[in-house]
Scaffold this active site. Structure first.
Site, mmCIF file in Angstrom:
data_model
loop_
_atom_site.group_PDB
_atom_site.id
_atom_site.type_symbol
_atom_site.label_atom_id
_atom_site.label_comp_id
_atom_site.label_asym_id
_atom_site.label_seq_id
_atom_site.Cartn_x
_atom_site.Cartn_y
_atom_site.Cartn_z
ATOM 1 N N GLU A 35 0.827 -1.217 0.000
ATOM 2 C CA GLU A 35 0.000 0.000 0.000
ATOM 3 C C GLU A 35 0.858 1.261 0.000
ATOM 4 O OE1 GLU A 35 -3.034 -0.008 -0.607
ATOM 5 O OE2 GLU A 35 -3.862 -1.924 0.056
ATOM 6 N N ARG B 30 0.838 3.798 -3.254
ATOM 7 C CA ARG B 30 0.218 5.109 -2.999
ATOM 8 C C ARG B 30 1.270 6.193 -2.758
ATOM 9 N NH1 ARG B 30 -5.544 3.833 -0.035
ATOM 10 N NH2 ARG B 30 -5.553 1.602 -0.417
ATOM 11 N N ASP C 189 -5.310 -9.875 -8.167
ATOM 12 C CA ASP C 189 -5.602 -8.990 -9.306
ATOM 13 C C ASP C 189 -4.402 -8.316 -9.961
ATOM 14 O OD1 ASP C 189 -5.288 -7.513 -6.966
ATOM 15 O OD2 ASP C 189 -7.137 -6.353 -7.175
ATOM 16 N N GLU D 24 -11.937 0.936 -10.340
ATOM 17 C CA GLU D 24 -11.599 0.031 -11.446
ATOM 18 C C GLU D 24 -12.466 0.203 -12.697
ATOM 19 O OE1 GLU D 24 -11.831 -0.892 -8.255
ATOM 20 O OE2 GLU D 24 -9.716 -1.283 -7.830
ATOM 21 N N THR E 249 -0.779 0.716 -10.277
ATOM 22 C CA THR E 249 -2.111 0.220 -9.903
ATOM 23 C C THR E 249 -2.876 1.203 -9.017
ATOM 24 O OG1 THR E 249 -3.319 -1.753 -9.197
ATOM 25 C CG2 THR E 249 -1.384 -1.121 -7.865
#
Ligand code: DMJ
Length: 650
Positions: free
Chosen positions: A281, A285, A414, A549, A638
């Site tokens: 994360e 980010r 994913d 998404e 992502t």
């Protein structure tokens, strides 16, 4: 004939003044009647009146609540006060003095506010149910509220442009940095005001400003806004939302907001903190956000910060297998797996590569890239895949997959697939192992996970558990249409684009078939002939976290096909976010129930990816400029942070 003298009636004479309509007369008559009743009758009447009074008093708040909006206890400073919730999450049109979405609702929306999608699908929408259904739903809302409270208390177990004059906005940039700057087109300098796209771009900017207003007033410098309670939530304590939103502000040309955030980064942001952060994360980010902002602005402040956090995350790779731990203490330089396991999540360890590879390229320090490349090489060779599909967990001691036999393109797996393709693109399409793994995995998806729903034959991606197919699809899987389209754009087979279009329709239907027009977190597709509708939602899966998404994929599909329906779908979704998740005092909130337009039940949390990803992809979807983050020059990580595709020489 009657003699005029004859009187066949009794004459009653009332004493006192007034006629029989007078109040006094009526009072006396009632009193007489009352006296004529038996004691039992009188007691019964008195009891009935008392009962009605008690019921009236008891139901008064509910009735008034219905008109005023539901209430929630909100903590304000030291005391608890009752605050209206609904006025804060009002349908946009009901609010005064709020930024209005410029385009009025279409005729279709006016006619059927809670039904979306093609008429055939609309008609098949289940009617909202019986009393017992509603009761179950209420229980679910309570459960979801409890879960949300708990979620707030522990760290999430993850899975899962605007012209700023470059010279003004960047300080101390070198000639090399200037080369890196992106010429973000000056939206405000050209007259687009007659075009619907202009309104839509402005609507996204309004949405961002509104989200930022809440963050600034109630959560400044903290990780996440809690817009209903007008407070904040801390995850890593690193200003997550602010960092995630930096490049969005640049792209949306929000100069003032960008400058105030930049000042915070330069004066307040410190990674020298005794805190545990999640490797994945914080990489996607924070590291991703800082690297991307450096590229867009050329300002070395962001590169320095990126190098600092990247270096502090490196202890995660000190494991027996070199498969990184999930958590790192960035102050102490120690790392560890979660308390209950020595496993890491496959998607997490294979979706940090774009960022660390770019950090190596920029700093000329090869250690970052070496660490993440080694993970990919190991995963490439591992046993336990099925037709290129990977399990969801990997052990940090043995380096082997665990929990074998379960395959999904949703949570925990994913972005493994996403980063196979994107690393190949980032590196100039030379790393053939990555491409091979990607292509093989897609064949695995087609063979094992792809099915059609009933009655409308929507193509969807289900899951496999020890040979058993489940028609369950996470909203997270909606990254796939965009990734497939991106691959096709970079020369992969044309049937990838065909599949992308089919899945895009499915992801849109996950919104359109819900009463709020917003997708739930997870859907189950019907496969039996004679099903009434394609999508079912379990009670526990009805929440919407403002995820990006579907909007992300709409952006790719529009860029590559120029089919305007993708923009219209996105516009519908943006309006529904405004209608059901916008909090009047600032910010947007996740909601618990996308099936209930009357009470979607705010969760009181604005995820950082709403600003970092969702709003950015909306803006790019509505922009007509293919050079605004050109997909031939950039690859998005992502978390929607654009990183450059390396020049072919590198
Ligand atoms: C984001 O953090 C990233 O997009 C990640 O890949 C998946 N989860 C959220 C958004 O849904």
């Amino acid at each position: 004939m009657h003699s005029p003298q004859r009187k066949d009636f009794v004459s009653l004479t009332f004493t006192g003044s007034g006629n029989y309509n007078s109040k006094q007369w009526r009072r006396k008559s009632c009193w007489r009647k009352w006296k004529q009743l038996s004691r039992l009758q009188r007691n019964l009447i008195l009891f009935a009146v008392a009962l009605m009074l008690v019921c009236g008093i008891a139901t008064y708040p509910t009735v008034t609540e219905h008109f005023r909006g539901l209430t929630v206890v909100v903590k304000v400073d030291e005391g608890h006060v009752l605050k209206p919730v609904i006025p804060e999450v009002l349908p946009e049109s009901d609010k005064q003095n709020q930024p209005l979405v410029p385009e009025p609702p279409s005729e279709k929306q006016k006619r059927a506010p809670h039904k979306r999608g093609p008429p055939g699908l609309q008609n098949r929408l289940q009617k909202k149910g019986s009393g017992s259904d509603i009761q179950v739903e209420e229980n679910q809302i309570q459960e979801a509220k409890k879960a949300d409270k708990e979620e707030g208390e522990k760290p999430l177990v993850n899975r899962r442009g605007a012209l700023i004059e470059a010279d003004q906005a960047t300080e101390g940039g070198t000639a090399k940095e200037a080369e890196n700057k992106v010429d973000v087109p000056a939206v405000e300098q050209e007259d687009h005001s007659h075009e619907p796209e202009f309104d839509r771009l402005e609507a996204v900017r309004d949405a961002f400003r509104h989200a930022w207003k809440g963050y600034k007033e109630f959560a400044w410098g903290h990780d996440e806004l809690r817009p209903i309670s007008k407070s904040y939530g801390e995850w890593f304590g690193l200003g997550l939302t602010l960092i995630d939103a930096l490049d969005t502000m640049w792209i949306l040309n929000l100069k003032e907001e960008f400058e105030e955030a930049k000042t915070w980064v330069s004066t307040e942001l410190s990674f020298n903190k005794n805190v545990d952060v999640n490797l994945f994360e914080s990489t996607i980010r924070i590291l991703g956000g800082l690297l991307s902002t450096y590229h867009l602005t050329g300002d070395t402040l962001f590169l320095d910060k990126a190098k600092d956090i990247g270096t502090r995350l490196m202890p995660a790779f000190n494991t027996p297998s070199k498969i990184p731990y999930s958590d790192v203490n960035i102050g102490k330089g120690t790392a560890h797996p979660p308390r209950w396991t020595s496993d890491s999540t496959v998607a997490e360890v294979t979706s940090i590569q774009l960022e660390f590879r770019e950090l190596s390229r920029l700093t000329q320090d090869t250690r970052y890239r070496a660490a993440v490349d080694e993970v990919m090489q190991k995963v490439h060779k591992l046993e336990g895949k099925q037709d290129g599909l990977v399990p969801m967990f990997i052990n940090t001691n043995s380096g082997q997959f665990t929990h074998l036999g379960v395959f999904t393109l949703g949570a925990r797996a994913d972005s493994y697939y996403e980063y196979l393709l994107k690393q190949w693109i980032q590196g100039g399409q030379k790393e053939t192992e990555l491409l091979e793994d990607y292509l093989q995995a897609l064949e695995g998806v087609k063979k094992n996970l792809l099915k059609k729903s009933s009655p409308n034959s929507l193509t969807f991606v289900g899951e496999l558990s020890h040979g058993q197919f489940s028609p369950k699809m996470d909203h997270l899987v909606c990254f796939l249409p965009g990734t497939l389209a991106l691959g096709a754009h970079h020369g992969l087979p044309a049937d990838h684009m065909e599949l992308a279009k089919q899945l895009m329709e499915t992801c849109y239907q996950m919104y359109a078939q819900m009463e709020t027009g917003l997708s739930p977190e997870i859907v189950h597709f019907n496969m039996h002939e004679g099903s009434i509708r394609d999508v079912d939602v379990k009670l526990a899966d009805r929440h919407n976290l403002l995820r990006p998404e579907t909007v992300e994929s709409l952006f790719y599909l529009y860029r590559f096909t120029k089919d305007r329906k993708y923009r219209d779908w996105g516009w519908e979704i943006l309006q529904n976010f405004n209608k059901y998740t916008k909090v009047s005092t600032g910010g947007y909130t996740s909601i618990n129930n996308v099936r209930d337009p009357e009470y979607p039940s705010p969760r009181d949390k604005m995820e950082s990816f709403f600003l970092g990803e969702t709003l950015k992809y909306f803006y790019l979807l509505f922009s007509d400029d293919p050079e605004l983050i050109s997909l031939d020059k950039y690859v998005f990580n992502t978390e929607a942070h654009p990183l450059p595709i390396w020049p072919s020489a590198e």
